[in-house]
Write an enzyme that holds these catalytic residues in place. Sequence first.
Site, PDB file in Angstrom:
ATOM      1  N   ASP A   1     112.251  39.340  59.475  1.00 26.93           N
ATOM      2  CA  ASP A   1     110.907  39.203  60.101  1.00 26.93           C
ATOM      3  C   ASP A   1     109.985  40.100  59.170  1.00 26.93           C
ATOM      4  O   ASP A   1     110.275  41.500  59.347  1.00 26.93           O
ATOM      5  CB  ASP A   1     110.942  39.272  61.460  1.00 26.93           C
ATOM      6  CG  ASP A   1     109.817  38.639  62.319  1.00 26.93           C
ATOM      7  OD1 ASP A   1     110.020  38.002  63.137  1.00 26.93           O
ATOM      8  OD2 ASP A   1     108.563  39.361  62.225  1.00 26.93           O
TER       9      ASP A   1
ATOM     10  N   GLY B   1     105.603  32.353  73.864  1.00 24.08           N
ATOM     11  CA  GLY B   1     105.266  33.238  72.606  1.00 24.08           C
ATOM     12  C   GLY B   1     105.574  32.454  71.270  1.00 24.08           C
ATOM     13  O   GLY B   1     105.813  33.263  70.328  1.00 24.08           O
ATOM     14  N   GLN B   2     106.312  31.116  71.211  1.00 21.74           N
ATOM     15  CA  GLN B   2     106.505  30.643  70.016  1.00 21.74           C
ATOM     16  C   GLN B   2     105.241  30.308  69.323  1.00 21.74           C
ATOM     17  O   GLN B   2     104.082  29.838  69.773  1.00 21.74           O
ATOM     18  CB  GLN B   2     107.299  29.190  70.143  1.00 21.74           C
ATOM     19  CG  GLN B   2     107.653  28.672  68.712  1.00 21.74           C
ATOM     20  CD  GLN B   2     108.407  27.367  68.785  1.00 21.74           C
ATOM     21  OE1 GLN B   2     108.716  26.922  70.038  1.00 21.74           O
ATOM     22  NE2 GLN B   2     108.673  26.844  67.693  1.00 21.74           N
TER      23      GLN B   2
ATOM     24  N   HIS C   1     113.395  28.699  65.017  1.00 19.10           N
ATOM     25  CA  HIS C   1     113.856  29.822  64.605  1.00 19.10           C
ATOM     26  C   HIS C   1     114.566  30.709  65.449  1.00 19.10           C
ATOM     27  O   HIS C   1     114.215  30.890  66.648  1.00 19.10           O
ATOM     28  CB  HIS C   1     112.999  30.995  63.688  1.00 19.10           C
ATOM     29  CG  HIS C   1     111.660  31.013  64.469  1.00 19.10           C
ATOM     30  ND1 HIS C   1     110.893  30.144  64.678  1.00 19.10           N
ATOM     31  CD2 HIS C   1     111.238  32.098  65.256  1.00 19.10           C
ATOM     32  CE1 HIS C   1     109.699  30.530  65.439  1.00 19.10           C
ATOM     33  NE2 HIS C   1     110.080  31.827  65.689  1.00 19.10           N
TER      34      HIS C   1
ATOM     35  N   HIS D   1     115.394  34.500  66.492  1.00 22.03           N
ATOM     36  CA  HIS D   1     115.427  35.975  66.255  1.00 22.03           C
ATOM     37  C   HIS D   1     116.853  36.731  66.376  1.00 22.03           C
ATOM     38  O   HIS D   1     117.392  36.509  67.735  1.00 22.03           O
ATOM     39  CB  HIS D   1     114.321  36.543  67.217  1.00 22.03           C
ATOM     40  CG  HIS D   1     113.103  35.820  66.976  1.00 22.03           C
ATOM     41  ND1 HIS D   1     112.224  36.826  66.562  1.00 22.03           N
ATOM     42  CD2 HIS D   1     112.346  34.863  67.634  1.00 22.03           C
ATOM     43  CE1 HIS D   1     110.801  36.014  66.630  1.00 22.03           C
ATOM     44  NE2 HIS D   1     111.239  35.040  67.415  1.00 22.03           N
TER      45      HIS D   1
END
Length: 114
Positions: A30, A93-94, A100, A102
Site C-alpha cells: 500500500d 471507506g472503500q 482488495h 488489506h
Amino acid sequence: MTDCLFCKIVAKEIPATVVLETERALAFRDVNPQAPTHVLVIPKEHHRDAAALAAADDGLADDVLAACHAVAVQEGVADTGYRVVFNTGPGAGQTVFHVHAHVLGGRGLTWPPG
Ligand code: AMP
C-alpha cells in the site's frame, strides 16, 4: 476495466511494489501504509468489491485468501498475527472499486480498531 487503478497495476501500466504474484492474484505494498506490513491483495480479474468476488463462485475468493496468508508468511507476520480487511462500499471507506484485501501486521493490532 480500462479506467480502474488496480487493473492498471495488474497490466503494469502503473508501477507498484509487488510482493507476490500467482496465476489469479497480485499482492503489492500500500502506498500509504498503516502498519509495518500493509499489503493489498487483489484478484487480477476485475470485481468491484468483496460481494462481487464472493459471487464469482469459481474459487477466486479462495485464491485471494490463500494469497493473503502466503503474504503474511512471506512478511513474517503469520505467527504473531495479522489482519485481513475488505472495506466494502463507500460507507466503509472503500475508495478503490477493484476488490482488495488489506493485509496488516507487524505491530499490535487492537480490536476494535482505534
Ligand atoms: P480502500 O480505502 O479500502 O479502498 O483502500 C484503497 C487503498 O489503496 C488505500 O489504502 C490506498 O493507500 C491504496 N492505494 C491507492 N493507490 C495506490 C497505488 N497506486 N499503489 C498502492 N496502493 C494504493
